[in-house]
Motif scaffolding. Structure first.
Motif, PDB file in Angstrom:
ATOM      1  N   GLN A  65     -49.638 -10.317  53.702  1.00  0.00           N
ATOM      2  CA  GLN A  65     -49.918 -10.383  52.275  1.00  0.00           C
ATOM      3  C   GLN A  65     -50.758 -11.586  51.858  1.00  0.00           C
ATOM      4  N   HIS A  66     -50.654 -12.700  52.556  1.00  0.00           N
ATOM      5  CA  HIS A  66     -51.404 -13.906  52.177  1.00  0.00           C
ATOM      6  C   HIS A  66     -52.779 -13.977  52.851  1.00  0.00           C
ATOM      7  N   GLU A  67     -53.165 -12.923  53.582  1.00  0.00           N
ATOM      8  CA  GLU A  67     -54.447 -12.901  54.274  1.00  0.00           C
ATOM      9  C   GLU A  67     -55.407 -11.920  53.619  1.00  0.00           C
ATOM     10  N   GLY A  68     -56.691 -12.139  53.879  1.00  0.00           N
ATOM     11  CA  GLY A  68     -57.731 -11.259  53.368  1.00  0.00           C
ATOM     12  C   GLY A  68     -59.028 -11.515  54.100  1.00  0.00           C
ATOM     13  N   MET A  69     -60.119 -10.997  53.545  1.00  0.00           N
ATOM     14  CA  MET A  69     -61.436 -11.219  54.125  1.00  0.00           C
ATOM     15  C   MET A  69     -62.398 -11.558  53.001  1.00  0.00           C
ATOM     16  N   LEU A  70     -63.160 -12.635  53.209  1.00  0.00           N
ATOM     17  CA  LEU A  70     -64.175 -13.054  52.255  1.00  0.00           C
ATOM     18  C   LEU A  70     -65.541 -12.711  52.838  1.00  0.00           C
ATOM     19  N   PHE A  71     -66.257 -11.846  52.141  1.00  0.00           N
ATOM     20  CA  PHE A  71     -67.601 -11.462  52.520  1.00  0.00           C
ATOM     21  C   PHE A  71     -68.562 -12.404  51.794  1.00  0.00           C
ATOM     22  N   LYS A  84     -64.962   3.625  54.276  1.00  0.00           N
ATOM     23  CA  LYS A  84     -65.055   4.460  55.472  1.00  0.00           C
ATOM     24  C   LYS A  84     -64.410   3.720  56.651  1.00  0.00           C
ATOM     25  N   ASN A  85     -63.565   4.392  57.383  1.00  0.00           N
ATOM     26  CA  ASN A  85     -62.851   3.844  58.552  1.00  0.00           C
ATOM     27  C   ASN A  85     -61.938   2.677  58.210  1.00  0.00           C
ATOM     28  N   THR A  86     -61.615   2.479  56.956  1.00  0.00           N
ATOM     29  CA  THR A  86     -60.688   1.428  56.548  1.00  0.00           C
ATOM     30  C   THR A  86     -59.352   2.088  56.231  1.00  0.00           C
ATOM     31  N   LEU A  87     -58.315   1.656  56.914  1.00  0.00           N
ATOM     32  CA  LEU A  87     -57.016   2.325  56.854  1.00  0.00           C
ATOM     33  C   LEU A  87     -56.090   1.774  55.770  1.00  0.00           C
ATOM     34  N   LEU A  88     -56.348   0.561  55.305  1.00  0.00           N
ATOM     35  CA  LEU A  88     -55.473  -0.091  54.326  1.00  0.00           C
ATOM     36  C   LEU A  88     -56.002   0.096  52.906  1.00  0.00           C
ATOM     37  N   PRO A  89     -55.138   0.323  51.933  1.00  0.00           N
ATOM     38  CA  PRO A  89     -55.593   0.281  50.540  1.00  0.00           C
ATOM     39  C   PRO A  89     -55.884  -1.172  50.173  1.00  0.00           C
ATOM     40  N   LEU A  90     -57.054  -1.419  49.626  1.00  0.00           N
ATOM     41  CA  LEU A  90     -57.483  -2.781  49.339  1.00  0.00           C
ATOM     42  C   LEU A  90     -57.915  -2.933  47.889  1.00  0.00           C
ATOM     43  N   THR A  91     -57.930  -4.175  47.423  1.00  0.00           N
ATOM     44  CA  THR A  91     -58.554  -4.515  46.154  1.00  0.00           C
ATOM     45  C   THR A  91     -59.685  -5.476  46.482  1.00  0.00           C
ATOM     46  N   ALA A  92     -60.860  -5.197  45.920  1.00  0.00           N
ATOM     47  CA  ALA A  92     -62.013  -6.079  46.088  1.00  0.00           C
ATOM     48  C   ALA A  92     -62.164  -6.915  44.832  1.00  0.00           C
ATOM     49  N   ALA A  93     -62.251  -8.237  45.022  1.00  0.00           N
ATOM     50  CA  ALA A  93     -62.558  -9.149  43.924  1.00  0.00           C
ATOM     51  C   ALA A  93     -64.002  -9.591  44.120  1.00  0.00           C
ATOM     52  N   PHE A  94     -64.842  -9.282  43.166  1.00  0.00           N
ATOM     53  CA  PHE A  94     -66.238  -9.692  43.205  1.00  0.00           C
ATOM     54  C   PHE A  94     -66.305 -11.069  42.548  1.00  0.00           C
ATOM     55  N   VAL A  95     -66.812 -12.059  43.294  1.00  0.00           N
ATOM     56  CA  VAL A  95     -66.672 -13.469  42.912  1.00  0.00           C
ATOM     57  C   VAL A  95     -68.050 -14.139  42.844  1.00  0.00           C
ATOM     58  N   ASP A  96     -68.272 -14.897  41.769  1.00  0.00           N
ATOM     59  CA  ASP A  96     -69.559 -15.598  41.630  1.00  0.00           C
ATOM     60  C   ASP A  96     -69.570 -16.894  42.437  1.00  0.00           C
ATOM     61  N   ASN A 128     -54.945  -7.017  50.265  1.00  0.00           N
ATOM     62  CA  ASN A 128     -54.114  -5.820  50.170  1.00  0.00           C
ATOM     63  C   ASN A 128     -54.035  -5.387  48.707  1.00  0.00           C
ATOM     64  N   GLN A 129     -54.112  -4.075  48.494  1.00  0.00           N
ATOM     65  CA  GLN A 129     -54.059  -3.557  47.130  1.00  0.00           C
ATOM     66  C   GLN A 129     -52.746  -3.964  46.463  1.00  0.00           C
ATOM     67  N   GLY A 130     -52.852  -4.458  45.248  1.00  0.00           N
ATOM     68  CA  GLY A 130     -51.688  -4.887  44.492  1.00  0.00           C
ATOM     69  C   GLY A 130     -51.461  -6.387  44.530  1.00  0.00           C
ATOM     70  N   TRP A 131     -52.100  -7.095  45.481  1.00  0.00           N
ATOM     71  CA  TRP A 131     -51.876  -8.532  45.591  1.00  0.00           C
ATOM     72  C   TRP A 131     -52.299  -9.245  44.313  1.00  0.00           C
ATOM     73  N   PHE A 132     -53.489  -8.980  43.831  1.00  0.00           N
ATOM     74  CA  PHE A 132     -53.977  -9.641  42.615  1.00  0.00           C
ATOM     75  C   PHE A 132     -53.096  -9.303  41.416  1.00  0.00           C
ATOM     76  N   ALA A 133     -52.742  -8.036  41.267  1.00  0.00           N
ATOM     77  CA  ALA A 133     -51.924  -7.596  40.128  1.00  0.00           C
ATOM     78  C   ALA A 133     -50.553  -8.279  40.148  1.00  0.00           C
ATOM     79  N   LYS A 134     -49.931  -8.364  41.316  1.00  0.00           N
ATOM     80  CA  LYS A 134     -48.611  -9.001  41.424  1.00  0.00           C
ATOM     81  C   LYS A 134     -48.652 -10.475  41.048  1.00  0.00           C
ATOM     82  N   LYS A 135     -49.793 -11.108  41.274  1.00  0.00           N
ATOM     83  CA  LYS A 135     -49.934 -12.532  40.966  1.00  0.00           C
ATOM     84  C   LYS A 135     -50.492 -12.765  39.556  1.00  0.00           C
ATOM     85  N   GLY A 136     -50.804 -11.694  38.837  1.00  0.00           N
ATOM     86  CA  GLY A 136     -51.360 -11.823  37.491  1.00  0.00           C
ATOM     87  C   GLY A 136     -52.797 -12.312  37.480  1.00  0.00           C
ATOM     88  N   ILE A 137     -53.515 -12.092  38.558  1.00  0.00           N
ATOM     89  CA  ILE A 137     -54.898 -12.557  38.682  1.00  0.00           C
ATOM     90  C   ILE A 137     -55.841 -11.449  38.233  1.00  0.00           C
TER      91      ILE A 137
END
Length: 150
Positions: A65-71, A84-96, A128-137
Motif C-alpha cells: 500500500q505504501h509503494e507506487g511508481m513515479l513516471f 493493458k497487461n496491468t493486473l492491479l486497479p490503480l489510481t494515476a495522479a498527474f503531477v506538475d 493502488n486504487q483507493g490509496w489517495f481517497a483513503k488519505k483524503g488526497i
C-alpha cells in the motif's frame, strides 16, 4: 526475398526481446525514491526511460500500500495512460513540476481506455486504487520529494 525475411525475423525478435519489449514479469529493479504526501511516506519506483514508462506496473500481481511508481517525462505534456497487461486497479495522479496534483484518475485493470492529465505535466504517480481517497488526497494537494526539487 522470403529467405531474407525468414533470416531477419528471428534477429528482429531477439533484439526487441533483449530491449525488454517481450518482458513477461514485472519490473522490480528500477531505482527508488521517497515521496511524502503530508504525513504519508511513499516508496516509489522511478520509470524515467521510454521503455521503463512503457512497461510501468504491467504484470504485477500485488503491490504494498505504501509503494507506487513515479513516471518522469523529459518535458511537460498532456500525459495519457492505459492499463493493458496491468493486473492491479490503480489510481494515476498527474503531477506538475512543483509536486502539485493536477488531477486523479481511477483506472481499471487490463483495459485500453485512455486516461489523461487535465493539463501538461511531467510526472504521473500510480498507486493502488483507493490509496489517495483513503488519505483524503485530491487535486491541488502538494507532494514533496527529490523529483519535485528544481
Amino acid at each position: 526475398m522470403r529467405l531474407f525475411l525468414r533470416l531477419l525475423a528471428p534477429l528482429l525478435f531477439a533484439s526487441f526481446a533483449g530491449a525488454g519489449l517481450a518482458q513477461e514479469g514485472p519490473q522490480l529493479d528500477l531505482p527508488r525514491t521517497q515521496l511524502a504526501a503530508g504525513m504519508h511516506h511513499l516508496d516509489v519506483q522511478l520509470a524515467t526511460t521510454p521503455l521503463q514508462r512503457q512497461i510501468g506496473l504491467m504484470n504485477r500481481k500485488e503491490m504494498p500500500q505504501h509503494e507506487g511508481m513515479l513516471f518522469e517525462f523529459e518535458e511537460a505534456g498532456v500525459q495519457c495512460f492505459w492499463m493493458k497487461n496491468t493486473l492491479l486497479p490503480l489510481t494515476a495522479a498527474f503531477v506538475d513540476d512543483a509536486g502539485v496534483i493536477v488531477n486523479l484518475v481511477d483506472m481499471k485493470p487490463q483495459t485500453t481506455d485512455s486516461h489523461c492529465s487535465a493539463k501538461p505535466v511531467r510526472f504521473v504517480l500510480e498507486m493502488n486504487q483507493g490509496w489517495f481517497a483513503k488519505k483524503g488526497i485530491k487535486a491541488g494537494y502538494q507532494l514533496s520529494g527529490q523529483p519535485f526539487r528544481r
